[in-house]
Scaffold this active site. Structure first.
Site, PDB file in Angstrom:
ATOM      1  CB  CYS A  36      -2.662   2.216   7.345  1.00 47.12           C
ATOM      2  SG  CYS A  36      -4.534   2.131   7.391  1.00 47.12           S
TER       3      CYS A  36
ATOM      4  CB  CYS B 258      -6.346   2.484   4.035  1.00 45.59           C
ATOM      5  SG  CYS B 258      -5.316   3.977   3.560  1.00 45.59           S
TER       6      CYS B 258
ATOM      7  CG  LEU C  99       4.737  13.899  -1.637  1.00 52.16           C
ATOM      8  CD1 LEU C  99       5.167  15.186  -1.623  1.00 52.16           C
ATOM      9  CD2 LEU C  99       6.109  12.800  -1.605  1.00 52.16           C
ATOM     10  CB  SER C 100       2.810   8.779   3.207  1.00 54.96           C
ATOM     11  OG  SER C 100       4.443   8.348   2.873  1.00 54.96           O
ATOM     12  N   GLY C 101       5.423  11.361   3.751  1.00 54.58           N
ATOM     13  CA  GLY C 101       6.673  11.670   4.566  1.00 54.58           C
ATOM     14  C   GLY C 101       7.428  10.189   4.662  1.00 54.58           C
ATOM     15  N   GLY C 102       7.028   9.221   3.966  1.00 51.63           N
ATOM     16  CA  GLY C 102       8.127   8.305   4.022  1.00 51.63           C
ATOM     17  C   GLY C 102       9.110   8.358   2.662  1.00 51.63           C
ATOM     18  CB  VAL C 103      12.110   6.400   2.011  1.00 53.74           C
ATOM     19  CG1 VAL C 103      11.978   5.182   2.072  1.00 53.74           C
ATOM     20  CG2 VAL C 103      13.644   6.556   1.025  1.00 53.74           C
ATOM     21  CG  ASP C 104       8.795   3.162   0.328  1.00 55.21           C
ATOM     22  OD1 ASP C 104       9.871   2.787  -0.101  1.00 55.21           O
ATOM     23  OD2 ASP C 104       8.177   2.395   1.143  1.00 55.21           O
TER      24      ASP C 104
ATOM     25  CG  MET D   8      -4.236  11.725   1.667  1.00 53.76           C
ATOM     26  SD  MET D   8      -4.697   9.793   1.305  1.00 53.76           S
ATOM     27  CE  MET D   8      -3.101   9.104   1.470  1.00 53.76           C
TER      28      MET D   8
ATOM     29  N   GLY E 267       3.681   5.284  -3.184  1.00 54.74           N
ATOM     30  CA  GLY E 267       4.904   4.651  -3.191  1.00 54.74           C
ATOM     31  C   GLY E 267       4.684   3.058  -2.935  1.00 54.74           C
TER      32      GLY E 267
END
Length: 392
Positions: free
Chosen positions: A201, A100, A8-13, A33, A124
């Site tokens: 990134c 990455c 979970l990156s905090g983005g919508v995807d 992360m 995502g």
């Protein structure tokens, strides 16, 4: 029930990917992360992972899934950032996003996920994975382009292995970006209207040139212009003389005239237009070549300048990678593919020719801005077959 740990990156995807996995019946665990700490305190701009973590946690609460945080910054600095700086100092242009994925998301992160009991990891990314059975009964995994041609991110995953793909899920790969946004809105996810991240990134909002200038020493040098009628552009090479066709244009200060100064050749990359600070031209100036040893950059005027184009490129044998080893080509073999040498570039027709030293890509049309350090990626239809680091 199979457990999937999603980044979970905090983005919508990644948010919608987590929702889709839960709908498909998986036990979903969110893992955020932390990839970067500015320990020097000199980095301009805000490091956004604090905000990203808040949004990731809000999504996890909304979906009622466990949420964990892991600090991978030391591994990231060692395996991605240090490599990136070393490449720039050599006058090459690495791709930190590809590194990455290979070094962190599908290696270090994967190991963290396995500690949490994961059967799979998910991201995502806009790409797809396909499992096929070989004649001998073994399973092989293919990496396919995402359905949304405008968002396809398979390029960034071009270095993944069979082992990594066997554990990977890409839930949004069969969707378009508007469909992902719509699902996020319908599910009232906090990230539904959040803008996609920009910049490096691991640094986020900070632009790459700004980042490099704070980590690599500035060094004044000269900018030399090469005219489009430079005599050596008239060189001819036989259609099958791959070493000659792949040889970069090589300049000395005697081949052009000084038209300005710069702050360090290692800050520039082939094909770059912005950041030269030299105006008064009918057409824009572009970087044709850099010489970090002499600290000189060579530029040419206009997008059609012949110094920007080359018919072939070369990749060393140790830098060739095959998603499925069964597809590996041997020395003496040649095969046609559709190729791109940078993210978002339209696919180009080319022939891959493998020799003992490595591989040549011979393009149907001359390619603009062939850049050492970047990745060339080749496809057969929708399948990403392999990739290589451009040497020259």
């Amino acid at each position: 029930m199979q457990r999937v740990v999603i980044g979970l990156s905090g983005g919508v995807d990644s948010s919608v990917a987590a929702y889709l996995l839960k709908e498909q019946g998986y036990e979903v665990v969110g893992l955020f992360m932390i990839n970067w700490h500015d320990t020097t305190g000199t980095l301009e701009g805000d490091c956004p992972w604090h905000d990203d973590r808040v949004f990731a946690e809000l999504v996890a609460r909304r979906l009622d899934i466990p949420f964990h945080v892991v600090d991978l910054s030391e591994e990231y600095r060692r395996r991605v950032v240090d490599y990136m700086f070393a490449e720039y100092e050599r006058g090459r242009t690495p791709n930190p996003d590809v590194l990455c994925n290979r070094e962190i998301k599908f290696d270090v992160f994967l190991k963290e996920a396995l500690r949490l009991g994961a059967d799979f990891v998910a991201t995502g990314h806009y790409c797809r994975r396909e499992c096929v059975a070989a004649a001998d009964g073994t399973e092989h995994y293919r990496l396919l382009a995402g359905v949304d041609g405008n968002k396809d991110q398979s390029y960034f995953l071009c270095q993944l292995s069979q082992e990594q793909l066997s554990r990977a899920l890409f839930p949004v790969g069969g969707l378009t970006k508007p469909e992902v946004r719509r699902i996020a809105e319908e599910q009232h996810l906090a990230t539904a209207r959040r803008k996609d991240s920009q910049g490096i990134c691991f640094v986020g909002k900070v632009d790459l040139p700004v980042f490099l200038q704070q980590k690599l020493a500035a060094k004044r040098g000269n900018v030399h212009e090469i005219r489009a009628d430079w005599p050596k552009y008239a060189r001819t090479a036989a259609p099958d003389d791959l070493p000659a066709l792949a040889e970069p244009w090589r300049y000395t200060v005697r081949d052009g005239k000084k038209i300005g100064e710069h702050n360090g050749a290692h800050f520039y990359t082939i094909g770059q237009r912005k950041g030269l600070g030299i105006g008064g031209r009918r057409e824009s100036l572009f970087v044709l070549a850099t010489d970090v040893g002499q600290n000189v950059i060579y530029v040419g005027e206009g997008d059609a300048h012949p110094g920007l184009y080359r018919k072939a490129l070369f990749m060393k044998a140790g830098d060739l990678h095959w998603i499925d080893p069964a597809e590996r080509m041997r020395a003496g073999q040649r095969r046609r593919f559709r190729v791109r040498i940078r993210y978002r570039q339209p696919l180009q027709g080319a022939e891959l020719v493998v020799c003992d030293e490595g591989g040549y890509l011979l393009f149907d049309e001359p390619q603009r801005g062939v850049t050492p350090g970047q990745f060339a990626v080749w496809y057969d239809g929708e399948t990403l077959v392999g990739s290589g680091v451009i040497d020259r």
